[in-house]
Design an enzyme around this catalytic site. Structure first.
Site, PDB file in Angstrom:
ATOM      1  N   ALA A 137      39.889  57.144  47.941  1.00 60.18           N
ATOM      2  CA  ALA A 137      41.158  57.409  47.210  1.00 60.18           C
ATOM      3  C   ALA A 137      41.430  57.309  45.708  1.00 60.18           C
ATOM      4  O   ALA A 137      41.972  58.214  45.729  1.00 60.18           O
ATOM      5  CB  ALA A 137      42.085  56.169  47.924  1.00 60.18           C
ATOM      6  N   CYS A 138      40.232  57.023  45.097  1.00 61.92           N
ATOM      7  CA  CYS A 138      40.461  56.634  44.205  1.00 61.92           C
ATOM      8  C   CYS A 138      39.438  56.281  43.135  1.00 61.92           C
ATOM      9  O   CYS A 138      39.240  55.493  42.059  1.00 61.92           O
ATOM     10  CB  CYS A 138      41.084  55.388  43.334  1.00 61.92           C
ATOM     11  SG  CYS A 138      41.502  53.954  43.782  1.00 61.92           S
ATOM     12  N   GLY A 139      38.214  56.500  43.708  1.00 65.34           N
ATOM     13  CA  GLY A 139      37.062  55.441  42.968  1.00 65.34           C
ATOM     14  C   GLY A 139      37.065  54.430  42.420  1.00 65.34           C
ATOM     15  O   GLY A 139      37.873  53.681  43.013  1.00 65.34           O
ATOM     16  N   CYS A 141      38.130  52.514  39.711  1.00 58.95           N
ATOM     17  CA  CYS A 141      39.411  52.448  38.794  1.00 58.95           C
ATOM     18  C   CYS A 141      39.371  51.698  37.357  1.00 58.95           C
ATOM     19  O   CYS A 141      39.161  50.980  38.018  1.00 58.95           O
ATOM     20  CB  CYS A 141      40.891  52.930  39.561  1.00 58.95           C
ATOM     21  SG  CYS A 141      40.899  54.160  40.537  1.00 58.95           S
ATOM     22  N   GLU A 243      40.523  57.186  35.820  1.00 59.76           N
ATOM     23  CA  GLU A 243      39.448  57.290  36.474  1.00 59.76           C
ATOM     24  C   GLU A 243      38.882  59.114  35.614  1.00 59.76           C
ATOM     25  O   GLU A 243      38.222  59.282  34.819  1.00 59.76           O
ATOM     26  CB  GLU A 243      39.137  57.146  37.392  1.00 59.76           C
ATOM     27  CG  GLU A 243      37.319  57.058  37.446  1.00 59.76           C
ATOM     28  CD  GLU A 243      37.528  56.914  39.027  1.00 59.76           C
ATOM     29  OE1 GLU A 243      35.925  56.192  39.588  1.00 59.76           O
ATOM     30  OE2 GLU A 243      37.936  56.941  39.767  1.00 59.76           O
TER      31      GLU A 243
END
Length: 296
Positions: A137-139, A141, A243
């Site tokens: 989803a977003c690593g 962050c 990110e």
């Protein structure tokens, strides 16, 4: 190359009528990145992707130094394929490597599926330890503050003199989409593409995670010796997060263009680093959130 798509049976409901049909889905699987012997270096540089037995001797006789059993650096959910690019780009994003020779060797682990083992060159410090479990989803962050990211940049982008025509920028989403082969079959993958200031594609990669797609692009550029990526534009298929701005800046990319919105932290970081950040790049319009002087 791993399996990018898979077929599953679904029940489709349309106007209250039900029917069974096959559907093509994007594959999502974990990837473990394991460091084998921090600071290791072969006697002669090894091509990235070279299969080297840990503690063994490659075919050319260049023996790696004695290594530890390995330390897990991160586990990320990704779409299989371009895994060496993904690992190399992630190491760039973490500030660990900057040139192809900073990585002594990489291989797919023969004993464990979905595992890449990487040996860093002598003198190259591994990424600092923190919560390295990431998602598609977003690593990871918000790993640093904007000031910390700017201070740690190897290649500051604020002085990059590149300028880009607005018509080039608005053409990039379509140029990216044309190269999204897996997306055409699934509708479920993000994409990132590195383009010249004239809009020519250099690298395009797809992944179920937007941050992974960017890491794959950056990693491909690293392996080609193309970093810092001065004078280029990174086009992404979704929103622009803190990110993604961080990953672009650490690769020396001066312009980041997104189809959707940026976050407040993304804008703050772009301002701090002197990176041009564009959002809502759709049709013939866009919003320029920082360094508008680069857009002609």
């Amino acid at each position: 190359m791993g399996v990018v798509t898979d077929r599953r049976r679904v029940v489709r409901v349309r106007d209250r009528a039900r029917s069974e049909r096959p559907d093509t889905l994007a594959v999502e699987e974990p990837l473990m990145v394991r460091l084998v012997g921090p600071g290791a270096r072969a006697a002669a540089p090894l091509p990235l992707g070279r299969v080297v037995p840990v503690g063994g001797v490659p075919a050319d006789g260049a023996a790696p130094e004695a290594q530890s059993a390995g330390t897990t650096l991160t586990v990320t959910m990704r779409t299989p394929g371009d895994d060496f690019d993904l690992v190399a780009g992630w190491l760039v994003s973490e500030g660990a490597v900057a040139a192809p020779d900073d990585i002594a060797a990489m291989r797919l682990c023969p004993d464990e599926d979905n595992t890449v083992e990487v040996a860093l060159a002598r003198g190259v410090e591994p990424p600092r330890q923190r919560a390295f479990a990431t998602t598609s989803a977003c690593g990871v962050c918000g790993s640093d503050t904007a000031v910390e990211v700017r201070a740690a940049l190897r290649w500051p982008v604020t002085g990059d003199p590149v300028t880009v025509g607005a018509e080039v920028i608005t053409s990039l989403p379509d140029r990216l989409r044309e190269r999204q082969r897996a997306f055409e079959r699934t509708g479920g993958l993000h994409a990132a593409g590195l383009f010249t200031a004239d809009g020519e594609p250099l690298y395009v990669r797809e992944d179920v995670g937007r941050h992974n797609a960017v890491d794959k692009v950056v990693g491909a550029a690293l392996r080609d010796g193309a970093l810092p990526a001065a004078g280029t534009i990174l086009q992404v298929s979704g929103r622009a997060s803190f990110e993604l701005v961080q990953k672009a800046a650490r690769a020396g990319i001066p312009v980041l263009s997104a189809i959707s919105a940026p976050s407040t932290l993304a804008v703050d970081l772009a301002d701090e680093c002197g990176l041009t950040l564009l959002g809502f790049v759709r049709g013939d319009s866009m919003n320029v959130y920082s360094r508008a002087d680069r857009v002609l």
